[in-house]
Design a protein around this motif. Structure first.
Motif, PDB file in Angstrom:
ATOM      1  N   UNK A  47       0.845  -1.186   0.000  1.00 61.49           N
ATOM      2  CA  UNK A  47       0.000   0.000   0.000  1.00 61.49           C
ATOM      3  C   UNK A  47       0.881   1.237   0.000  1.00 61.49           C
ATOM      4  N   UNK A  48       0.344   2.314  -0.539  1.00 59.22           N
ATOM      5  CA  UNK A  48       1.084   3.575  -0.633  1.00 59.22           C
ATOM      6  C   UNK A  48       0.221   4.679  -0.044  1.00 59.22           C
ATOM      7  N   UNK A  49       0.832   5.520   0.819  1.00 58.83           N
ATOM      8  CA  UNK A  49       0.115   6.637   1.436  1.00 58.83           C
ATOM      9  C   UNK A  49       0.499   7.950   0.752  1.00 58.83           C
ATOM     10  N   UNK A  50      -0.502   8.735   0.396  1.00 57.48           N
ATOM     11  CA  UNK A  50      -0.254  10.038  -0.197  1.00 57.48           C
ATOM     12  C   UNK A  50       0.369  10.991   0.823  1.00 57.48           C
ATOM     13  N   UNK A  51       0.936  12.084   0.313  1.00 60.23           N
ATOM     14  CA  UNK A  51       1.633  13.034   1.176  1.00 60.23           C
ATOM     15  C   UNK A  51       0.683  13.835   2.062  1.00 60.23           C
ATOM     16  N   UNK A  52      -0.494  14.147   1.543  1.00 66.64           N
ATOM     17  CA  UNK A  52      -1.402  15.029   2.270  1.00 66.64           C
ATOM     18  C   UNK A  52      -1.052  16.485   1.988  1.00 66.64           C
ATOM     19  N   UNK A  53      -1.976  17.378   2.309  1.00 65.58           N
ATOM     20  CA  UNK A  53      -1.786  18.815   2.125  1.00 65.58           C
ATOM     21  C   UNK A  53      -2.305  19.536   3.360  1.00 65.58           C
ATOM     22  N   UNK A  54      -2.013  20.822   3.429  1.00 63.83           N
ATOM     23  CA  UNK A  54      -2.329  21.578   4.639  1.00 63.83           C
ATOM     24  C   UNK A  54      -3.794  21.457   5.042  1.00 63.83           C
ATOM     25  N   UNK A  55      -4.692  21.666   4.104  1.00 57.02           N
ATOM     26  CA  UNK A  55      -6.113  21.618   4.418  1.00 57.02           C
ATOM     27  C   UNK A  55      -6.739  20.266   4.104  1.00 57.02           C
ATOM     28  N   UNK A  56      -5.960  19.386   3.496  1.00 58.83           N
ATOM     29  CA  UNK A  56      -6.442  18.045   3.152  1.00 58.83           C
ATOM     30  C   UNK A  56      -5.374  17.030   3.547  1.00 58.83           C
ATOM     31  N   UNK A  57      -5.122  16.897   4.853  1.00 57.32           N
ATOM     32  CA  UNK A  57      -3.988  16.083   5.318  1.00 57.32           C
ATOM     33  C   UNK A  57      -4.109  14.602   5.008  1.00 57.32           C
ATOM     34  N   UNK A  58      -5.324  14.114   4.830  1.00 56.64           N
ATOM     35  CA  UNK A  58      -5.500  12.686   4.544  1.00 56.64           C
ATOM     36  C   UNK A  58      -5.050  12.364   3.123  1.00 56.64           C
ATOM     37  N   UNK A  59      -5.193  13.314   2.209  1.00 55.43           N
ATOM     38  CA  UNK A  59      -4.807  13.056   0.820  1.00 55.43           C
ATOM     39  C   UNK A  59      -5.689  12.013   0.163  1.00 55.43           C
ATOM     40  N   UNK A  60      -7.001  12.177   0.283  1.00 58.51           N
ATOM     41  CA  UNK A  60      -7.963  11.209  -0.241  1.00 58.51           C
ATOM     42  C   UNK A  60      -7.765  10.976  -1.736  1.00 58.51           C
ATOM     43  N   UNK A  61      -8.028   9.733  -2.161  1.00 59.50           N
ATOM     44  CA  UNK A  61      -7.917   9.355  -3.578  1.00 59.50           C
ATOM     45  C   UNK A  61      -9.314   8.926  -4.045  1.00 59.50           C
ATOM     46  N   UNK A  62     -10.044   9.824  -4.679  1.00 59.42           N
ATOM     47  CA  UNK A  62     -11.436   9.512  -5.019  1.00 59.42           C
ATOM     48  C   UNK A  62     -11.620   8.569  -6.198  1.00 59.42           C
ATOM     49  N   UNK A  63     -10.656   8.549  -7.149  1.00 55.65           N
ATOM     50  CA  UNK A  63     -10.903   7.821  -8.386  1.00 55.65           C
ATOM     51  C   UNK A  63      -9.787   6.831  -8.689  1.00 55.65           C
ATOM     52  N   UNK A  64      -9.971   6.096  -9.773  1.00 51.47           N
ATOM     53  CA  UNK A  64      -9.135   4.934 -10.079  1.00 51.47           C
ATOM     54  C   UNK A  64      -7.772   5.330 -10.624  1.00 51.47           C
ATOM     55  N   UNK A  65      -6.779   4.478 -10.402  1.00 54.95           N
ATOM     56  CA  UNK A  65      -5.472   4.697 -11.031  1.00 54.95           C
ATOM     57  C   UNK A  65      -5.463   4.231 -12.479  1.00 54.95           C
ATOM     58  N   UNK A  66      -4.465   4.702 -13.192  1.00 54.83           N
ATOM     59  CA  UNK A  66      -4.133   4.200 -14.523  1.00 54.83           C
ATOM     60  C   UNK A  66      -2.850   3.396 -14.392  1.00 54.83           C
ATOM     61  N   UNK A  67      -2.819   2.186 -14.941  1.00 54.65           N
ATOM     62  CA  UNK A  67      -1.595   1.378 -14.921  1.00 54.65           C
ATOM     63  C   UNK A  67      -1.112   1.231 -16.364  1.00 54.65           C
ATOM     64  N   UNK A  68       0.096   1.694 -16.604  1.00 52.73           N
ATOM     65  CA  UNK A  68       0.652   1.661 -17.948  1.00 52.73           C
ATOM     66  C   UNK A  68       2.143   1.410 -17.871  1.00 52.73           C
ATOM     67  N   UNK A  69       2.626   0.375 -18.578  1.00 53.33           N
ATOM     68  CA  UNK A  69       4.055   0.056 -18.671  1.00 53.33           C
ATOM     69  C   UNK A  69       4.694  -0.074 -17.287  1.00 53.33           C
ATOM     70  N   UNK A  70       3.987  -0.742 -16.383  1.00 45.50           N
ATOM     71  CA  UNK A  70       4.529  -1.005 -15.059  1.00 45.50           C
ATOM     72  C   UNK A  70       4.479   0.162 -14.095  1.00 45.50           C
ATOM     73  N   UNK A  71       3.807   1.251 -14.472  1.00 44.98           N
ATOM     74  CA  UNK A  71       3.685   2.430 -13.614  1.00 44.98           C
ATOM     75  C   UNK A  71       2.218   2.655 -13.267  1.00 44.98           C
ATOM     76  N   UNK A  72       1.964   3.008 -12.011  1.00 46.71           N
ATOM     77  CA  UNK A  72       0.616   3.321 -11.533  1.00 46.71           C
ATOM     78  C   UNK A  72       0.513   4.838 -11.388  1.00 46.71           C
TER      79      UNK A  72
END
Length: 394
Positions: free
Chosen positions: A193-218
């Motif tokens: 699992x990977x945790x986002x950095x977060x931001x000042x007003x959005x410390x959780x760093x929510x990920x609302x939508x799907x990733x794209x996986x291409x050539x071994x990169x997410x």
């Protein structure tokens, strides 16, 4: 001065021009945020009026409807002659596409909505005889496609409204808890699992939508203003791009070595080198882009909260064509002045932000991803319409 026209649209510095022309539209009695899906005969979509529709994709007439207790739907997925979709009652429905009779239903532990900008529900992913589906109860489920019985579930610490993505033997799912999870599709065991950095007003760093996986990169965006590129095998970060103007909601798409994704409060479409994260161009629009773009006949096509469907040259970002929703035509000047700037009496994030958000949606906001088939672009809008427009390149 803004030209208010329904379906003709103009363009550009290219050697030719393109047009979106209205083919048909159907009005439902509630807003639509999900994207449509088609089979040989029908277009399928759920509306905020609580009805799931099967429309004749050639003329928009209603073939059948199915009434639910929900008022928000996921995009649907087809499994043979069955269609599967979720509603905000926390139920995953499976219907027979010929008769619209229920085949089975799966009850989660219950849906929930993060805030007024949480417009989407997770679209079920069907692989063979297994359905993968995320839910507001914080779980991603594996469900038998024939019986609707649960096979396993994986629990995160936040709402899951992103679409599951299966690639090279790994199921990727993102959560409002700020984690991207890589899990084993056979039993739901966590790989990394990977945790986002977060931001000042959005410390959780929510990920609302799907990733794209291409050539071994997410690749995926976050409410912490970042777009991330991770190693698909290990979850290690290759690079991240921080957009100082706001959330990156829309999932990126890949075309010809580049990523394309829209910004929320940045009000732009971005083209970026997929390997390096270096920006190639930015195209300003005057409102948010939440939905994904689509490559259609070598054009980059996407919708915006302003009720416009755009087509851009993917190499330069120049506009080729645009189409106005009916909501845009009727209500655009409730929000914007004649210079396409916010009216002096409109405040986007003030004390009455909920009222402001309703005004935005009344412009016929396009939060769905356009779908293209046989010369016709299908998309939905918060004005309650399903649109079919022809994309013509003379």
């Amino acid at each position: 001065m803004k030209l208010l026209i329904l379906s003709l649209i103009f363009v550009s510095s290219l050697s030719t021009y393109a047009q979106f022309t209205k083919h048909w539209s159907l009005k439902t009695e509630g807003p639509i945020y999900a994207s449509s899906i088609t089979d040989d005969n029908n277009l399928y979509i759920g509306s905020g009026d609580g009805v799931f529709y099967a429309l004749n994709k050639n003329d928009g007439t209603i073939n059948w409807t199915y009434k639910t207790d929900g008022n928000k739907f996921s995009s649907a997925a087809l499994s043979g002659e069955n269609i599967v979709f979720a509603s905000n009652t926390g139920i995953l429905h499976c219907l027979d596409t010929k008769s619209n009779n229920p085949v089975w239903s799966f009850n989660s532990k219950g849906e929930q909505e993060k805030d007024i900008w949480d417009y989407y529900l997770s679209t079920p992913l069907i692989e063979g005889q297994t359905i993968y589906w995320g839910c507001g109860d914080s779980c991603v489920y594996a469900i038998d496609a024939t019986t609707g019985k649960e096979l396993w579930n994986f629990k995160s610490e936040g709402i899951i409204h992103a679409n599951p993505v299966l690639k090279d033997g790994t199921l990727f799912i993102s959560s409002f808890d700020g984690h991207l999870y890589a899990i084993d599709p056979k039993d739901g065991a966590l790989k990394w699992k990977f945790k986002t950095l977060g931001a000042q007003y959005f410390p959780i760093g929510a990920i609302p939508k799907a990733p794209l996986i291409k050539d071994g990169i997410v690749y995926f965006g976050s409410r912490d203003y970042n777009l991330y590129a991770l190693d698909a095998q290990t979850g290690k970060c290759h690079w991240n791009y921080r957009e100082p103007q706001g959330w990156i909601i829309a999932s990126p798409i890949f075309h010809d070595g580049h990523l394309y994704f829209g910004l929320s409060d940045g009000h732009k479409m971005i083209c970026m080198n997929a390997k390096t994260g270096i920006i190639r161009w930015k195209k300003e629009v005057n409102m948010r882009i939440f939905g994904e773009a689509t490559i259609i006949e070598e054009a980059l096509v996407f919708g915006s909260h302003n009720g416009l469907l755009y087509a851009l040259n993917p190499q330069s970002g120049e506009e080729i064509a645009r189409f106005e929703t009916l909501g845009h035509q009727e209500n655009y000047h409730q929000v914007f002045d004649n210079n396409d700037k916010f009216r002096a009496d409109f405040e986007l994030y003030g004390a009455n932000y909920k009222t402001s958000e309703k005004k935005l949606l009344n412009m016929g906001s396009i939060l769905s991803t356009p779908m293209y088939e046989n010369g016709v672009v299908y998309f939905t809008s918060a004005d309650g319409h399903v649109y079919a427009v022809k994309y013509n390149i003379p």
